[in-house]
Enzyme design. Sequence first.
Site, PDB file in Angstrom:
ATOM      1  N   GLY A 248       0.797  -1.225   0.000  1.00  0.00           N
ATOM      2  CA  GLY A 248       0.000   0.000   0.000  1.00  0.00           C
ATOM      3  C   GLY A 248       0.824   1.266   0.000  1.00  0.00           C
ATOM      4  CD  GLU A 290       1.622  -9.150   0.788  1.00  0.00           C
ATOM      5  OE1 GLU A 290       1.568 -10.309   1.216  1.00  0.00           O
ATOM      6  OE2 GLU A 290       0.630  -8.377   0.767  1.00  0.00           O
ATOM      7  N   GLY A 292       3.404  -3.236  -4.699  1.00  0.00           N
ATOM      8  CA  GLY A 292       2.906  -3.475  -6.053  1.00  0.00           C
ATOM      9  C   GLY A 292       2.936  -2.178  -6.832  1.00  0.00           C
ATOM     10  NE  ARG A 293      -1.296   2.418  -5.432  1.00  0.00           N
ATOM     11  CZ  ARG A 293      -2.572   2.454  -5.789  1.00  0.00           C
ATOM     12  NH1 ARG A 293      -2.926   3.151  -6.849  1.00  0.00           N
ATOM     13  NH2 ARG A 293      -3.493   1.823  -5.091  1.00  0.00           N
ATOM     14  NE  ARG A 330      -5.852   3.305 -10.067  1.00  0.00           N
ATOM     15  CZ  ARG A 330      -5.459   4.514  -9.702  1.00  0.00           C
ATOM     16  NH1 ARG A 330      -5.006   5.374 -10.599  1.00  0.00           N
ATOM     17  NH2 ARG A 330      -5.517   4.879  -8.433  1.00  0.00           N
ATOM     18  CB  CYS A 361     -20.635   4.015 -26.058  1.00  0.00           C
ATOM     19  SG  CYS A 361     -22.202   4.799 -26.443  1.00  0.00           S
ATOM     20  CD  GLU A 362     -20.971   3.541 -19.878  1.00  0.00           C
ATOM     21  OE1 GLU A 362     -21.358   4.393 -19.053  1.00  0.00           O
ATOM     22  OE2 GLU A 362     -21.612   2.520 -20.160  1.00  0.00           O
ATOM     23  CE1 TYR A 390      -3.829  -3.240  -8.484  1.00  0.00           C
ATOM     24  CE2 TYR A 390      -2.873  -1.117  -7.941  1.00  0.00           C
ATOM     25  CZ  TYR A 390      -3.088  -2.441  -7.635  1.00  0.00           C
ATOM     26  OH  TYR A 390      -2.568  -2.966  -6.489  1.00  0.00           O
TER      27      TYR A 390
END
Length: 440
Positions: A248, A290, A292-293, A330, A361-362, A390
């Site tokens: 984190g 751990e 990651g990001r 995200r 198309c959003e 991500y």
Amino acid sequence: MQFHGTAKVNQKGHLEIGSVDTIKLAEEFGTPLYVYDVALIRERARSFKETFETLGVNAQVAYASKAFSTVAMVQLAAEEGLSLDVVSGGELYTALAAGFPAGKIHFHGNNKSLQELDMAIEAGIGCVVVDNFDELEMLVELCSSTGKSVNVLLRVTPGIEAHTHDYILTGQEDSKFGFGLENGQADKALLEAMNSGSVRLLGLHCHIGSQIFETTGFLLAARKIYAKLNEWKKLYGFEPKVLNLGGGFGIRYTEEDNPIPASRYVVAIIEEVREQADQYGMVVPEIWIEPGRSLVGDAGTTLYRTGSRKEVPDIRQYLAVDGGMSDNIRPALYQAKYEAVLAGRVLAKPEETVAIAGKCCESGDMLIWDIPLPKAEKADILAVFCTGAYGYSMANNYNRIPRPAVVFVENGEAKLVVKRETFEDMVRLDLPLKERVKSK
């Protein structure tokens, strides 16, 4: 604009990453394109590992592969001596296909299937992080029926949630993950694991949040865990060989973010664990983390080609690109913020403020709201920074848009590590309702 890693402006005024011109990358590999700065990933991995080594602490730095999982990335993690955190059969399969050492794989997840656990035990992975009683029961049965055993950590929820600069003490421990530390669940899980005769209990695991910019939450978690460990030592003689305090660790997405160096997290965690172990007369365990990001997030840049424009008078200018929520969901999911430049005119002065719209198309498919840029011409290359975590992992085929290619750049060389998906790829698993009649 603050660049990350090897990113810089070359003599042509173009954005360059890993000594490779991003305009040339877009021409060669197409857009959208994920570009990874390998040197920056290596630098981050070594920073975590070397801090443990300098302070003489037995440790494992496990790359949290959910952030970005491909065969090439897993192999890069292996090159840097990292362990690997996987959370599904697919991530485990990717790791094994990449030739990653099974003994350094840790398997997480709150709903592992019997097949996934069997696959993990058969592969001889290093550790299963047990998340609930159903899983513990399945593991015991699998080990008993196969005559094998497996190392486990118990994931506990210490009642602390941390994000950015905030941390929350949640006495209710309301989370889909782990055994409650204060409601008796962790105590029961400990006894079941110790008495199973089939699993080898190494210690505990916790994860308190994401994009954390301070060490306070990790220290509070360690203190709460050790208070419980002190009870268990007195009652059951249990001391952990391993304590995993999760990940984190935050990165800088925009100028609003102010992360601290990786080494500061590690030093603070080590000092607190040593102090707590000493206070309760315990041996300092092996410490696992751990990231990651924090390993891949700001090492990734996505290149897009600009397309149509729309002006809403007196309100906003929209500039569309050839990707969007199909390659970076995200912003739509979390209102995540990013910075960007026109890769071919990085030093040009801003002339307009535009909103970067995706092609899905959003109405919610917006990558960046109101960013100052030089006047963009059609088919300019827009480089959006810090998309390494991500982005690819959560990429999708909404509107049947193919997923982008992935390129690693290092020392002036570009290597394609994931091919661009094709229309044919997307229908390859589709089955027809009836065979199409070919026209003569």
